[in-house]
Every structure is written in structure tokens, then in C-alpha cells.
Design a protein around this motif. Structure first.
Motif, PDB file in Angstrom:
ATOM      1  N   UNK A  97      43.717  48.578  17.742  1.00  0.00           N
ATOM      2  CA  UNK A  97      44.142  47.508  16.824  1.00  0.00           C
ATOM      3  C   UNK A  97      44.786  46.366  17.583  1.00  0.00           C
ATOM      4  N   UNK A  98      45.584  46.714  18.585  1.00  0.00           N
ATOM      5  CA  UNK A  98      46.281  45.690  19.375  1.00  0.00           C
ATOM      6  C   UNK A  98      45.277  44.789  20.086  1.00  0.00           C
ATOM      7  N   UNK A  99      44.325  45.388  20.800  1.00  0.00           N
ATOM      8  CA  UNK A  99      43.362  44.579  21.563  1.00  0.00           C
ATOM      9  C   UNK A  99      42.460  43.760  20.632  1.00  0.00           C
ATOM     10  N   UNK A 100      42.094  44.325  19.490  1.00  0.00           N
ATOM     11  CA  UNK A 100      41.260  43.589  18.538  1.00  0.00           C
ATOM     12  C   UNK A 100      42.003  42.368  17.999  1.00  0.00           C
ATOM     13  N   UNK A 101      43.269  42.590  17.614  1.00  0.00           N
ATOM     14  CA  UNK A 101      44.069  41.486  17.077  1.00  0.00           C
ATOM     15  C   UNK A 101      44.343  40.437  18.151  1.00  0.00           C
ATOM     16  N   UNK A 102      44.596  40.880  19.358  1.00  0.00           N
ATOM     17  CA  UNK A 102      44.842  39.960  20.476  1.00  0.00           C
ATOM     18  C   UNK A 102      43.596  39.111  20.742  1.00  0.00           C
ATOM     19  N   UNK A 103      42.438  39.769  20.730  1.00  0.00           N
ATOM     20  CA  UNK A 103      41.193  39.035  20.946  1.00  0.00           C
ATOM     21  C   UNK A 103      40.971  37.984  19.876  1.00  0.00           C
ATOM     22  N   UNK A 104      41.208  38.355  18.609  1.00  0.00           N
ATOM     23  CA  UNK A 104      41.015  37.401  17.518  1.00  0.00           C
ATOM     24  C   UNK A 104      41.954  36.202  17.668  1.00  0.00           C
ATOM     25  N   UNK A 105      43.209  36.472  18.000  1.00  0.00           N
ATOM     26  CA  UNK A 105      44.176  35.387  18.145  1.00  0.00           C
ATOM     27  C   UNK A 105      43.802  34.469  19.306  1.00  0.00           C
ATOM     28  N   UNK A 106      43.395  35.049  20.423  1.00  0.00           N
ATOM     29  CA  UNK A 106      42.992  34.239  21.582  1.00  0.00           C
ATOM     30  C   UNK A 106      41.763  33.393  21.258  1.00  0.00           C
ATOM     31  N   UNK A 107      40.821  33.999  20.529  1.00  0.00           N
ATOM     32  CA  UNK A 107      39.611  33.278  20.147  1.00  0.00           C
ATOM     33  C   UNK A 107      39.950  32.070  19.288  1.00  0.00           C
ATOM     34  N   UNK A 108      40.812  32.276  18.304  1.00  0.00           N
ATOM     35  CA  UNK A 108      41.169  31.179  17.408  1.00  0.00           C
ATOM     36  C   UNK A 108      42.035  30.131  18.086  1.00  0.00           C
ATOM     37  N   UNK A 113      38.429  33.026  27.675  1.00  0.00           N
ATOM     38  CA  UNK A 113      38.462  34.021  28.754  1.00  0.00           C
ATOM     39  C   UNK A 113      39.365  35.196  28.390  1.00  0.00           C
ATOM     40  N   UNK A 114      40.541  34.865  27.852  1.00  0.00           N
ATOM     41  CA  UNK A 114      41.468  35.932  27.474  1.00  0.00           C
ATOM     42  C   UNK A 114      40.927  36.713  26.282  1.00  0.00           C
ATOM     43  N   UNK A 115      40.276  36.024  25.357  1.00  0.00           N
ATOM     44  CA  UNK A 115      39.675  36.705  24.203  1.00  0.00           C
ATOM     45  C   UNK A 115      38.620  37.700  24.667  1.00  0.00           C
ATOM     46  N   UNK A 116      37.794  37.292  25.619  1.00  0.00           N
ATOM     47  CA  UNK A 116      36.750  38.180  26.124  1.00  0.00           C
ATOM     48  C   UNK A 116      37.361  39.429  26.762  1.00  0.00           C
ATOM     49  N   UNK A 117      38.432  39.249  27.519  1.00  0.00           N
ATOM     50  CA  UNK A 117      39.081  40.397  28.153  1.00  0.00           C
ATOM     51  C   UNK A 117      39.662  41.349  27.107  1.00  0.00           C
ATOM     52  N   UNK A 118      40.277  40.773  26.069  1.00  0.00           N
ATOM     53  CA  UNK A 118      40.881  41.607  25.028  1.00  0.00           C
ATOM     54  C   UNK A 118      39.812  42.399  24.276  1.00  0.00           C
ATOM     55  N   UNK A 119      38.722  41.740  23.901  1.00  0.00           N
ATOM     56  CA  UNK A 119      37.658  42.438  23.175  1.00  0.00           C
ATOM     57  C   UNK A 119      36.973  43.477  24.065  1.00  0.00           C
ATOM     58  N   UNK A 120      36.820  43.157  25.343  1.00  0.00           N
ATOM     59  CA  UNK A 120      36.228  44.136  26.268  1.00  0.00           C
ATOM     60  C   UNK A 120      37.100  45.382  26.359  1.00  0.00           C
ATOM     61  N   UNK A 121      38.424  45.177  26.362  1.00  0.00           N
ATOM     62  CA  UNK A 121      39.338  46.324  26.392  1.00  0.00           C
ATOM     63  C   UNK A 121      39.219  47.141  25.107  1.00  0.00           C
ATOM     64  N   UNK A 122      39.040  46.472  23.974  1.00  0.00           N
ATOM     65  CA  UNK A 122      38.867  47.173  22.698  1.00  0.00           C
ATOM     66  C   UNK A 122      37.563  47.962  22.695  1.00  0.00           C
ATOM     67  N   UNK A 123      36.503  47.361  23.213  1.00  0.00           N
ATOM     68  CA  UNK A 123      35.201  48.034  23.240  1.00  0.00           C
ATOM     69  C   UNK A 123      35.243  49.264  24.147  1.00  0.00           C
ATOM     70  N   UNK A 124      36.017  49.193  25.218  1.00  0.00           N
ATOM     71  CA  UNK A 124      36.152  50.360  26.103  1.00  0.00           C
ATOM     72  C   UNK A 124      36.749  51.551  25.351  1.00  0.00           C
ATOM     73  N   UNK A 125      37.555  51.266  24.324  1.00  0.00           N
ATOM     74  CA  UNK A 125      38.160  52.330  23.521  1.00  0.00           C
ATOM     75  C   UNK A 125      37.234  52.792  22.396  1.00  0.00           C
ATOM     76  N   UNK A 131      30.909  46.009  15.485  1.00  0.00           N
ATOM     77  CA  UNK A 131      31.659  44.826  15.045  1.00  0.00           C
ATOM     78  C   UNK A 131      32.448  44.232  16.212  1.00  0.00           C
ATOM     79  N   UNK A 132      33.023  45.096  17.026  1.00  0.00           N
ATOM     80  CA  UNK A 132      33.733  44.617  18.212  1.00  0.00           C
ATOM     81  C   UNK A 132      32.758  43.965  19.190  1.00  0.00           C
ATOM     82  N   UNK A 133      31.590  44.587  19.347  1.00  0.00           N
ATOM     83  CA  UNK A 133      30.566  44.003  20.224  1.00  0.00           C
ATOM     84  C   UNK A 133      30.162  42.625  19.711  1.00  0.00           C
ATOM     85  N   UNK A 134      30.100  42.469  18.389  1.00  0.00           N
ATOM     86  CA  UNK A 134      29.743  41.176  17.795  1.00  0.00           C
ATOM     87  C   UNK A 134      30.819  40.130  18.081  1.00  0.00           C
ATOM     88  N   UNK A 135      32.083  40.541  17.999  1.00  0.00           N
ATOM     89  CA  UNK A 135      33.177  39.605  18.296  1.00  0.00           C
ATOM     90  C   UNK A 135      33.097  39.141  19.756  1.00  0.00           C
TER      91      UNK A 135
END
Length: 325
Positions: A97-108, A113-125, A131-135
Motif C-alpha cells: 500500500x505504501x509503495x502504491x500510494x507513493x507512486x501515485x503521489x509522485x506521478x501526480x 522517475x521516482x514514481x517508476x521506482x515506487x511502482x516497481x517496488x510495489x510490483x516486486x511485492x 493494475x500495478x503494472x498498468x500504473x
């Protein structure tokens, strides 16, 4: 519920030590947020809690969530940045949840670059979460990292499978097509744009890009068919005039099919009957096919639009000469 706040206020007055006071402020924030539905009032308490204990995750998480819901992306990102190192101790679900929310906030906020790292960390989990892959794919697409975007969108198609509804699948194929096109793979681009059009035959942007790829590859007949479909899918009349003109020019200049060019120009003139440029092009098309009676009609239409008497006379003289052919 104000009684709960009053009780916590009294406990706060008697509390000793920053950690205890931080805990009480956190509870006061929770009362405002969860019981009183006053998130902005909760912000004040959560911020006081963090001032006293910078590691207070119980205050940081809801505070970041309030900022996210309010669209205060920079404030949310600042909190996620501060607590990123603490994720190692979090349970997996909380970490996700943390990495997903962080990615969304960085994206907006626009930090791709930071959004991509956050979503990649979420996808690793959660590697099967499409849906995460789509983000992540959307982040790469916005950043114009075409190869990464293509790979990520393709993984969405693979992971989502039959769970993806047709309209969404069409849009993902479209984005893979664009990413492939801009990375130089026109064949893959064409394949995915065709996949889009099989699911949504009137997808305007897919038709436009499909036509452009045909043009880039010198496939003029196929391009003409795509542009004709694009006209049918386009509602804006000014845009339809532009497309009919493009189609007529393609038939004139590349395919040398003047009859079809004349049909396209005539269709454009049905929308914009006083367009002098189109009338001139139609006149040239009729001349090329020796359609003299149609040519006379166009010359007389141009004469009707002319205000200079000398030019009007010349047009009528031209029309008379054509009638003698």
C-alpha cells in the motif's frame, strides 16, 4: 465525539515526554478523521504528532492519505520520502500500500522517475497485479520511455488476460502501438493498432496512427482506406474537411486516381461549399479526367464567389471555352 477529544486534551496536559504526547496527538487526529469526518482538522494534530516524534508512522500514514485525497501531492510525497527507509519493517500488505500510494503521489506531482521506482517496488511485492503494472506502464509512457512502456503494457495484457474488458484492452493495445511506433518498430505498431481497431473500429487516434504508418511505409492505398475510415469516425466538421482534403491530395499526388480525388474534394465541399482552395483542387481533378460538364459547374461556382468583375468575366469566358470541347 467532542468528548473524546476533551478527554485526550486532558491526558495531553498531564502527559510527560514527547513520545507520549505524540501518541496522544495521533489519537486526536484519528478522532477528527475517522469519527468526526474532519480531515483538515486532523492534519493539525498529525503534524503536531510528527513534530514531537519524526518516526511516528501511525501519524504519518493517515496524514499522507489526507494530503493525497486533497490533491496536495508535494506534501504527500514529502511524507513518503521521509518514511521510505522504514518500509523494511512493515508487513507486506502495508508495504505494498505504501509503495502504491507513493507512486501515485509522485506521478501526480510530476516526478516520473521516482514514481517508476515506487511502482516497481510495489510490483516486486505483487508481481501478478496487472493494475500495478498498468500504473508503471503509464508512468513510462508519460516519460516517453517507449521501450519500457511497451514492455510494461504487454505485461498488463499478459497478466490481465480475460479479466480486462474489451474497451480497456483496446486502449492498452493502442498505447503499445504508439510506444512501438515511437521506438521505431513500425511492424509491431501496426499489429497492435490493428488489435485496437478489431475491438474498437472507430478509435480515431488508432486510425490516424495506422494511416500515418501506411504513409511512412509508402502503402498509399492502405493509407487511403484508413483515412476514409477516419473520416467516418470523426464528428467535427472542420476536421472532416481536413481529412477529405488529405484523402483527395493522396489520390491526386500518390495514387493518381483523379476520379476518387474529385469525390473526396466534393465531399469536403458539401461541408464547406465556399472553400476556394477545394474548388480549385476539384477543378483540377475534373480537368484531369476530362469531366467537362462537371468542370464547368466548378468554374461557375468560383465565378459566383468572385467580386472582381474582370475576374468574373474571365471565369465565364473559361467556362464557355470548356463547353466547346
Amino acid at each position: 465525539m467532542t468528548g473524546a477529544l476533551d478527554m485526550l486534551e486532558r491526558q495531553l496536559e498531564a502527559a510527560s515526554g514527547d513520545l507520549e504526547r505524540s501518541r496522544l496527538y495521533t489519537e486526536m487526529g484519528a478522532v477528527c478523521r475517522e469519527r468526526l469526518d474532519e480531515p483538515e482538522r486532523a492534519v493539525e494534530y498529525y503534524e503536531k504528532a510528527l513534530e514531537l516524534d519524526k518516526s511516528n508512522g501511525a501519524a504519518a500514514e493517515p496524514l499522507a492519505e489526507i494530503h493525497r485525497k486533497a490533491g496536495r501531492w508535494d506534501a504527500a510525497v514529502a511524507i513518503y520520502d521521509r518514511f521510505a527507509d522504514a518500509t523494511a519493517a512493515m508487513p507486506q500488505e502495508e508495504k505494498l500500500d505504501f509503495f502504491s500510494a507513493w507512486g501515485q503521489a509522485c506521478l501526480n506531482m510530476g516526478d516520473l522517475d521516482k514514481a517508476a521506482k515506487a511502482y516497481a517496488a510495489a510490483i516486486a511485492l505483487a508481481p501478478e497485479d496487472y493494475e500495478l503494472a498498468s500504473e508503471l506502464a503509464d508512468v513510462h509512457f508519460r516519460a516517453e520511455r517507449w521501450a519500457d512502456a511497451r514492455e510494461a503494457y504487454e505485461s498488463v495484457l499478459e497478466k490481465g488476460g480475460d479479466e480486462l474488458e474489451t474497451p480497456r484492452k483496446a486502449e492498452i493495445h493502442f498505447k503499445v502501438g504508439l510506444a512501438s511506433r515511437w521506438s521505431g518498430d513500425l511492424d509491431a505498431a501496426a499489429e497492435h493498432l490493428d488489435a485496437t481497431l478489431r475491438r474498437d473500429a472507430g478509435h480515431v487516434q488508432a486510425l490516424r496512427n495506422r494511416a500515418d504508418i501506411h504513409l511512412e511505409k509508402g502503402e498509399h492505398e492502405a493509407a487511403a482506406k484508413s483515412i476514409a475510415c477516419l473520416v467516418e469516425a470523426t464528428e467535427d466538421e472542420d476536421r472532416r474537411v481536413e481529412l477529405y482534403t488529405e484523402l483527395g491530395n493522396l489520390y491526386t499526388e500518390e495514387l493518381v486516381e483523379h476520379k476518387k480525388a474529385a469525390e473526396a474534394y466534393a465531399a469536403a465541399l458539401a461541408i464547406d461549399p465556399e472553400n476556394r482552395n477545394l474548388l480549385t483542387r476539384l477543378m483540377q481533378a475534373h480537368s484531369a479526367t476530362k469531366q467537362w460538364s462537371s468542370l464547368v459547374e466548378v468554374v461557375l461556382k468560383i465565378a459566383d464567389l468572385e467580386t472582381d468583375p474582370m475576374k468574373v468575366a474571365r471565369y465565364y469566358q473559361t467556362a464557355a471555352m470548356i463547353c466547346l470541347l
